[in-house]
Motif scaffolding. Structure first.
Motif, PDB file in Angstrom:
ATOM      1  N   THR A  59       0.995  -1.160   0.068  1.00  0.00           N
ATOM      2  CA  THR A  59      -0.131  -0.107  -0.054  1.00  0.00           C
ATOM      3  C   THR A  59       0.955   1.155   0.166  1.00  0.00           C
ATOM      4  O   THR A  59       0.172   2.210  -0.426  1.00  0.00           O
ATOM      5  N   PHE A  86      -4.355   3.567  -3.391  1.00  0.00           N
ATOM      6  CA  PHE A  86      -4.191   3.944  -2.054  1.00  0.00           C
ATOM      7  C   PHE A  86      -3.676   5.361  -2.003  1.00  0.00           C
ATOM      8  O   PHE A  86      -3.717   5.832  -0.687  1.00  0.00           O
ATOM      9  N   ARG A  87      -3.558   6.272  -2.889  1.00  0.00           N
ATOM     10  CA  ARG A  87      -3.204   7.653  -2.850  1.00  0.00           C
ATOM     11  C   ARG A  87      -4.203   8.655  -2.303  1.00  0.00           C
ATOM     12  O   ARG A  87      -5.472   8.226  -2.057  1.00  0.00           O
ATOM     13  N   LYS A  89      -4.342   9.214   0.915  1.00  0.00           N
ATOM     14  CA  LYS A  89      -4.798   9.063   2.474  1.00  0.00           C
ATOM     15  C   LYS A  89      -3.717   9.422   3.399  1.00  0.00           C
ATOM     16  O   LYS A  89      -3.672   8.837   4.477  1.00  0.00           O
ATOM     17  N   ARG A  91      -0.706   7.938   3.485  1.00  0.00           N
ATOM     18  CA  ARG A  91       0.100   7.038   3.760  1.00  0.00           C
ATOM     19  C   ARG A  91       1.597   7.165   3.572  1.00  0.00           C
ATOM     20  O   ARG A  91       2.464   6.735   4.562  1.00  0.00           O
TER      21      ARG A  91
END
Length: 169
Positions: A59, A86-87, A89, A91
């Motif tokens: 992720t 998954f971008r 957020k 992370r």
């Protein structure tokens, strides 16, 4: 001229190698939800840290390479990549700081120095990485030109000591 190094190019091959059992990842010491892999790339150690979802999909990926000393101290180049789905957020920033905590534990708790530096080189047009870098390096970066590609860049440098606050603002 070669382009700026882009860790997002490494991410799919890292995932494939992990899926095929070619490389192993191991839980980190301080954060058991962060995994690491150490290998040699172009004759130099490369430390890769990744967060995985329940399906063992990467992720976020953070990589560190040895760099030229900065102010006489050990320095690591750093880069990160997040798969498209998954971008947006946070992370990258969170994984960056978790990986830096692991590096600090390895290099400073084992008496390998009192501090080290991190350097991030971000293309000025890479707005997402630029925003992440501004947060995790706690600076706006220094404008310059990449010596390999000629591309406009921002250079970010941060000193890491045992007392460095490793939290997002």
């Amino acid at each position: 001229m070669p382009l700026l190094v882009d860790p997002s190019v490494v991410l799919p091959s890292f995932q494939k190698a992990m899926d095929a059992g070619v490389i192993e990842v191991h839980p980190c010491t301080l954060d058991k939800t962060l995994f690491h892999h150490l290998d040699i790339a172009d004759g130099e150690p490369r430390m890769t840290y990744a967060r995985l979802d329940k399906a063992k999909q990467v992720t976020v990926l953070v990589q560190f390479f040895n760099a030229e000393p900065y102010e006489g101290e050990r320095c690591f180049d750093v880069g990160w990549a997040v798969p498209l789905k998954f971008r947006g957020k946070g992370r990258a920033g969170e994984a960056f700081l978790a990986a830096v905590r692991e590096l600090r534990h390895i290099f400073l708790s084992k008496q390998q120095g009192k501090k080290f530096y991190l350097e991030g080189i971000i293309g000025v047009d890479n707005l997402a990485s630029r925003k992440t870098a501004e947060k995790v390096f706690a600076s706006a970066g220094i404008s310059g030109t990449d010596t390999n590609s000629g591309a406009p860049i921002l250079q970010f440098v941060r000193c890491i000591e045992n007392t460095t606050n490793l939290r997002l603002p």
